[in-house]
Scaffold this motif. Sequence first.
Motif, PDB file in Angstrom:
ATOM      1  N   PHE A   1      -3.290  -5.252  -5.632  1.00  0.00           N
ATOM      2  CA  PHE A   1      -2.857  -4.834  -4.256  1.00  0.00           C
ATOM      3  C   PHE A   1      -4.076  -5.921  -3.678  1.00  0.00           C
ATOM      4  O   PHE A   1      -5.199  -5.140  -3.565  1.00  0.00           O
ATOM      5  CB  PHE A   1      -3.462  -3.778  -3.861  1.00  0.00           C
ATOM      6  N   GLU A   2      -3.862  -6.541  -2.959  1.00  0.00           N
ATOM      7  CA  GLU A   2      -4.954  -8.315  -2.292  1.00  0.00           C
ATOM      8  C   GLU A   2      -4.629  -7.783  -1.274  1.00  0.00           C
ATOM      9  O   GLU A   2      -3.487  -8.491  -0.899  1.00  0.00           O
ATOM     10  CB  GLU A   2      -4.962  -9.027  -2.768  1.00  0.00           C
ATOM     11  N   ILE A   3      -5.799  -7.180  -0.095  1.00  0.00           N
ATOM     12  CA  ILE A   3      -5.285  -7.179   0.953  1.00  0.00           C
ATOM     13  C   ILE A   3      -6.267  -8.410   1.114  1.00  0.00           C
ATOM     14  O   ILE A   3      -7.543  -8.297   1.509  1.00  0.00           O
ATOM     15  CB  ILE A   3      -6.674  -5.495   1.691  1.00  0.00           C
ATOM     16  N   LYS A   4      -5.463  -9.501   2.796  1.00  0.00           N
ATOM     17  CA  LYS A   4      -6.310 -10.806   2.770  1.00  0.00           C
ATOM     18  C   LYS A   4      -7.696 -10.253   3.559  1.00  0.00           C
ATOM     19  O   LYS A   4      -7.323  -9.640   4.416  1.00  0.00           O
ATOM     20  CB  LYS A   4      -5.598 -11.523   3.110  1.00  0.00           C
TER      21      LYS A   4
ATOM     22  N   LYS B   1      -0.136  13.386  -3.799  1.00  0.00           N
ATOM     23  CA  LYS B   1      -2.219  12.906  -4.687  1.00  0.00           C
ATOM     24  C   LYS B   1      -2.685  11.738  -4.514  1.00  0.00           C
ATOM     25  O   LYS B   1      -1.973  10.790  -4.590  1.00  0.00           O
ATOM     26  CB  LYS B   1      -1.069  12.904  -6.594  1.00  0.00           C
ATOM     27  N   GLU B   2      -3.261  12.278  -4.378  1.00  0.00           N
ATOM     28  CA  GLU B   2      -4.550  10.806  -3.923  1.00  0.00           C
ATOM     29  C   GLU B   2      -4.735  10.011  -5.492  1.00  0.00           C
ATOM     30  O   GLU B   2      -5.216  10.599  -6.426  1.00  0.00           O
ATOM     31  CB  GLU B   2      -5.715  11.589  -3.218  1.00  0.00           C
ATOM     32  N   VAL B   3      -4.396   8.403  -5.418  1.00  0.00           N
ATOM     33  CA  VAL B   3      -4.923   7.714  -6.826  1.00  0.00           C
ATOM     34  C   VAL B   3      -5.837   6.953  -6.861  1.00  0.00           C
ATOM     35  O   VAL B   3      -6.527   6.657  -7.788  1.00  0.00           O
ATOM     36  CB  VAL B   3      -3.228   7.206  -6.565  1.00  0.00           C
ATOM     37  N   LEU B   4      -6.618   6.995  -5.328  1.00  0.00           N
ATOM     38  CA  LEU B   4      -7.754   6.401  -5.001  1.00  0.00           C
ATOM     39  C   LEU B   4      -8.135   6.568  -3.846  1.00  0.00           C
ATOM     40  O   LEU B   4      -7.084   6.214  -3.408  1.00  0.00           O
ATOM     41  CB  LEU B   4      -7.250   4.467  -5.247  1.00  0.00           C
ATOM     42  N   GLN B   5      -9.543   6.307  -3.763  1.00  0.00           N
ATOM     43  CA  GLN B   5     -10.453   6.503  -2.707  1.00  0.00           C
ATOM     44  C   GLN B   5     -11.342   5.498  -2.641  1.00  0.00           C
ATOM     45  O   GLN B   5     -12.314   6.342  -3.900  1.00  0.00           O
ATOM     46  CB  GLN B   5     -10.371   7.928  -1.792  1.00  0.00           C
ATOM     47  N   THR B   6     -11.621   5.129  -1.663  1.00  0.00           N
ATOM     48  CA  THR B   6     -12.924   3.758  -2.063  1.00  0.00           C
ATOM     49  C   THR B   6     -13.206   3.251  -0.886  1.00  0.00           C
ATOM     50  O   THR B   6     -12.142   3.620   0.328  1.00  0.00           O
ATOM     51  CB  THR B   6     -12.555   3.047  -3.461  1.00  0.00           C
ATOM     52  N   ASN B   7     -14.638   3.030  -0.563  1.00  0.00           N
ATOM     53  CA  ASN B   7     -15.548   2.517   0.486  1.00  0.00           C
ATOM     54  C   ASN B   7     -15.565   1.234  -0.273  1.00  0.00           C
ATOM     55  O   ASN B   7     -15.729   1.129  -1.328  1.00  0.00           O
ATOM     56  CB  ASN B   7     -16.814   3.147   0.975  1.00  0.00           C
ATOM     57  N   ASN B   8     -15.617   0.133   1.000  1.00  0.00           N
ATOM     58  CA  ASN B   8     -15.929  -1.530   0.633  1.00  0.00           C
ATOM     59  C   ASN B   8     -14.241  -2.000  -1.052  1.00  0.00           C
ATOM     60  O   ASN B   8     -15.548  -2.676  -1.536  1.00  0.00           O
ATOM     61  CB  ASN B   8     -17.101  -1.849   0.585  1.00  0.00           C
ATOM     62  N   TYR B   9     -13.863  -1.042  -0.173  1.00  0.00           N
ATOM     63  CA  TYR B   9     -12.520  -2.187  -1.120  1.00  0.00           C
ATOM     64  C   TYR B   9     -13.065  -3.461  -1.826  1.00  0.00           C
ATOM     65  O   TYR B   9     -12.753  -4.443  -1.004  1.00  0.00           O
ATOM     66  CB  TYR B   9     -10.596  -1.626  -1.263  1.00  0.00           C
ATOM     67  N   GLN B  10     -12.298  -3.421  -3.040  1.00  0.00           N
ATOM     68  CA  GLN B  10     -12.774  -4.866  -4.349  1.00  0.00           C
ATOM     69  C   GLN B  10     -11.288  -5.197  -4.416  1.00  0.00           C
ATOM     70  O   GLN B  10     -11.458  -6.586  -4.868  1.00  0.00           O
ATOM     71  CB  GLN B  10     -13.725  -4.716  -4.866  1.00  0.00           C
TER      72      GLN B  10
ATOM     73  N   SER C   1     -14.982  -0.953   4.772  1.00  0.00           N
ATOM     74  CA  SER C   1     -13.551  -0.428   4.914  1.00  0.00           C
ATOM     75  C   SER C   1     -13.532   1.039   4.273  1.00  0.00           C
ATOM     76  O   SER C   1     -14.474   0.746   2.816  1.00  0.00           O
ATOM     77  CB  SER C   1     -13.198  -1.472   4.591  1.00  0.00           C
ATOM     78  N   ALA C   2     -12.459   1.204   4.032  1.00  0.00           N
ATOM     79  CA  ALA C   2     -12.207   2.875   3.299  1.00  0.00           C
ATOM     80  C   ALA C   2     -11.212   2.747   3.260  1.00  0.00           C
ATOM     81  O   ALA C   2     -10.088   2.182   4.114  1.00  0.00           O
ATOM     82  CB  ALA C   2     -13.309   3.816   4.024  1.00  0.00           C
TER      83      ALA C   2
END
Length: 87
Positions: A27-30, A48-57, A38-39
């Motif tokens: 899942f690449e956000i250009k 069901k939450e499968v991912l929660q992250t800040n500064n997604y890579q 970002s969050a």
Amino acid sequence: TKTLDYDRTLFIPNVITPNGDNQNDVFEIKNLSFYPNSALQLFNRWGKEVLQTNNYQNNWQTVEAGTYFFVLTVEGKVWKGVLSVVR
């Protein structure tokens, strides 16, 4: 001197195909790298939450095909959408 102007428009895909061919495998956000604060939250079809992250890579890859929902927050703006994972 020259001024370089970068396109910082986000492009959020709605389909990924994680099959190992190095095309649309994650899942690449250009242009997300321009927005380090970002969050991102990803949910499966049952909520069901499968991912929660800040500064997604740009590195999320799942083994499960299906429909996912995302919430992306960048500089106070929120994008919500659907992501299909096709195998």
